[in-house]
Scaffold this active site. Structure first.
Site, PDB file in Angstrom:
ATOM      1  N   SER A 114       0.777  -1.237   0.195  1.00 10.75           N
ATOM      2  CA  SER A 114      -0.088  -0.001   0.029  1.00 10.75           C
ATOM      3  C   SER A 114       0.990   1.256   0.135  1.00 10.75           C
ATOM      4  CB  SER A 114      -1.028   0.086   1.300  1.00 10.75           C
ATOM      5  OG  SER A 114      -1.467   1.317   1.323  1.00 10.75           O
ATOM      6  N   TYR A 166      -2.253  -1.305  10.351  1.00 12.03           N
ATOM      7  CA  TYR A 166      -2.292  -1.271   8.733  1.00 12.03           C
ATOM      8  C   TYR A 166      -0.817  -0.902   8.254  1.00 12.03           C
ATOM      9  CZ  TYR A 166      -4.009  -1.165   4.018  1.00 12.03           C
ATOM     10  OH  TYR A 166      -4.191  -1.356   2.829  1.00 12.03           O
TER      11      TYR A 166
HETATM   12  P1  NAD Z   1     -11.419  -6.296  -0.154  1.00  5.07           P
HETATM   13  O1  NAD Z   1     -12.143  -5.933   1.411  1.00  5.07           O
HETATM   14  O2  NAD Z   1     -12.383  -6.001  -1.193  1.00  5.07           O
HETATM   15  O3  NAD Z   1     -10.852  -7.501  -0.130  1.00  5.07           O
HETATM   16  C1  NAD Z   1     -10.077  -8.114   0.673  1.00  5.07           C
HETATM   17  C2  NAD Z   1      -9.988  -9.467   0.623  1.00  5.07           C
HETATM   18  O4  NAD Z   1      -9.337 -10.166   1.552  1.00  5.07           O
HETATM   19  C3  NAD Z   1     -11.311 -10.334   0.229  1.00  5.07           C
HETATM   20  O5  NAD Z   1     -11.234 -11.299  -1.013  1.00  5.07           O
HETATM   21  C4  NAD Z   1     -11.514 -10.897   1.613  1.00  5.07           C
HETATM   22  O6  NAD Z   1     -12.434 -12.111   1.382  1.00  5.07           O
HETATM   23  C5  NAD Z   1      -9.974 -11.311   1.852  1.00  5.07           C
HETATM   24  N1  NAD Z   1      -9.835 -11.733   3.306  1.00  5.07           N
HETATM   25  C6  NAD Z   1     -10.070 -10.883   4.484  1.00  5.07           C
HETATM   26  N2  NAD Z   1      -9.683 -11.771   5.422  1.00  5.07           N
HETATM   27  C7  NAD Z   1      -9.363 -12.883   5.094  1.00  5.07           C
HETATM   28  C8  NAD Z   1      -8.811 -14.109   5.837  1.00  5.07           C
HETATM   29  N3  NAD Z   1      -8.746 -14.140   7.036  1.00  5.07           N
HETATM   30  N4  NAD Z   1      -8.749 -15.234   5.010  1.00  5.07           N
HETATM   31  C9  NAD Z   1      -8.639 -15.145   3.785  1.00  5.07           C
HETATM   32  N5  NAD Z   1      -9.034 -13.988   2.734  1.00  5.07           N
HETATM   33  C10 NAD Z   1      -9.366 -13.022   3.649  1.00  5.07           C
HETATM   34  O7  NAD Z   1     -10.435  -5.122  -0.114  1.00  5.07           O
HETATM   35  P2  NAD Z   1      -9.147  -4.427  -1.151  1.00  5.07           P
HETATM   36  O8  NAD Z   1      -9.476  -3.334  -1.065  1.00  5.07           O
HETATM   37  O9  NAD Z   1      -9.461  -5.125  -2.575  1.00  5.07           O
HETATM   38  O10 NAD Z   1      -7.908  -5.053  -0.569  1.00  5.07           O
HETATM   39  C11 NAD Z   1      -6.985  -6.021  -1.223  1.00  5.07           C
HETATM   40  C12 NAD Z   1      -5.676  -5.856  -0.802  1.00  5.07           C
HETATM   41  O11 NAD Z   1      -5.116  -4.494  -1.083  1.00  5.07           O
HETATM   42  C13 NAD Z   1      -5.346  -5.507   1.069  1.00  5.07           C
HETATM   43  O12 NAD Z   1      -4.196  -6.144   1.360  1.00  5.07           O
HETATM   44  C14 NAD Z   1      -5.350  -4.118   1.140  1.00  5.07           C
HETATM   45  O13 NAD Z   1      -4.730  -3.686   2.282  1.00  5.07           O
HETATM   46  C15 NAD Z   1      -4.832  -3.695  -0.147  1.00  5.07           C
HETATM   47  N6  NAD Z   1      -5.065  -2.300  -0.559  1.00  5.07           N
HETATM   48  C16 NAD Z   1      -5.979  -1.840  -0.705  1.00  5.07           C
HETATM   49  C17 NAD Z   1      -6.280  -0.616  -1.211  1.00  5.07           C
HETATM   50  C18 NAD Z   1      -7.559   0.144  -1.506  1.00  5.07           C
HETATM   51  O14 NAD Z   1      -7.735   1.452  -1.752  1.00  5.07           O
HETATM   52  N7  NAD Z   1      -8.570  -0.494  -1.800  1.00  5.07           N
HETATM   53  C19 NAD Z   1      -5.159   0.340  -1.115  1.00  5.07           C
HETATM   54  C20 NAD Z   1      -4.012  -0.056  -0.800  1.00  5.07           C
HETATM   55  C21 NAD Z   1      -3.772  -1.570  -0.580  1.00  5.07           C
END
Ligand code: NAD
Length: 257
Positions: free
Chosen positions: A139, A152
């Site tokens: 991130s 985080y």
């Molecule tokens: P999201 O909530 O849409 O997806 C998260 C995913 O993680 C889901 O598929 C969920 O089922 C899975 N998950 C959660 N807990 C779990 C567990 N215990 N076991 C297995 N799977 C689990 O969120 P997202 O925004 O798509 O985030 C995905 C990644 O991207 C994360 O690591 C997040 O930190 C990172 N990220 C997101 C953003 C953003 O702006 N959305 C920015 C930077 C980084």
């Protein structure tokens, strides 16, 4: 070398960025293993739909990324992988003095330790096959900080550090390990933090999006899940064979500020 026919395991891929990466990978002919801990009919249906749409092997494996042994089992049940995308992640927003210890433990486990376990389980197979690509979804918060996100930010900085270590340990093999550092991407994870942030700053939804979420994103646009998939595919390409142990920011200029 084309990535078509390779197998990618994508943790946390029934939603958001993980699902977006899975779709882009499948579009490029990569066989994909979807994962979450939910094990619902719709999770399996998602894999079937991807398989049908893109004519690749796609399966769903349930495994809880908060548990080390389940992380390792995911790799074993997948039959190993050529491409490992560590993407599973959760968020919690609170000041340090109120931050629940249980949330700290869960975020460190899911967002950081899971990548340790899956990489430990996947690297031997990559070594044996003589090819591997690891892409950790960190991130902008793996490179900078924001208030109210102690767990985080700690976990994502940890992922960036671990990425460099694994890259050094595999540097003389055809294996690379890098991290993508997204800015804000509009996914369920971001949607869920809007109400808490509205409360924290006493703001409307529109103001939170404009003045809090996208405040530090100079492009003033959310990045997309397709762009995350495209960046992951680039890191799996031959052009990126000498890119290892580094981060690629996809953040609309956030970390340039
Ligand atoms: P999201 O909530 O849409 O997806 C998260 C995913 O993680 C889901 O598929 C969920 O089922 C899975 N998950 C959660 N807990 C779990 C567990 N215990 N076991 C297995 N799977 C689990 O969120 P997202 O925004 O798509 O985030 C995905 C990644 O991207 C994360 O690591 C997040 O930190 C990172 N990220 C997101 C953003 C953003 O702006 N959305 C920015 C930077 C980084």
């Amino acid at each position: 070398m084309s990535v078509a026919g390779k197998t990618a395991v994508i943790t946390g891929s029934n939603s958001g960025i993980g699902l977006g990466i899975a779709r882009e990978m499948a579009k490029a002919g990569v066989n994909v293993v979807l994962n979450s801990y939910t094990d619902r009919d719709e999770d399996h249906a998602l894999a079937a739909e991807i398989s049908k749409t893109f004519n690749v092997n796609a399966k769903y494996i349930s495994a809880d990324m908060s548990k080390g042994d389940e992380c390792r089992r995911l790799i074993t049940d997948a039959g190993g992988c050529d491409i490992l995308i560590n993407n599973a992640g959760i968020q919690h927003v609170a000041g340090i003095e109120e931050f629940p210890a249980g949330k700290w433990d869960a975020i460190i486990a899911i967002n950081m330790s899971s990548a340790f376990h899956t990489m430990a389980a996947a690297v031997p197979g990559m070594r044996a096959k003589g090819w591997g690509r690891i892409v950790n979804i960190a991130s902008a918060h793996g490179l900078t900080a924001s208030p109210y996100k102690s767990a985080y930010v700690a976990a994502k900085h940890g992922v960036v550090g671990m990425t460099k270590v694994v890259a050094l340990e595999t540097a003389q093999e055809p294996i690379t390990c890098n991290a993508i550092c997204p800015g804000y991407v509009l996914t369920p994870l971001v949607e869920e933090q809007i109400p808490d942030t509205m409360k924290e700053y006493d703001m409307s939804r529109e103001d939170v999006v404009k003045n809090v979420l996208l405040k530090r994103q100079p492009s003033k646009e959310f990045a997309t899940v397709e762009q995350m998939g495209g960046t992951a595919l680039f890191l799996c390409s031959d052009a990126a064979a000498q890119i290892t142990g580094t981060t690629i920011s996809v953040d609309g200029g956030w970390t340039a500020l």
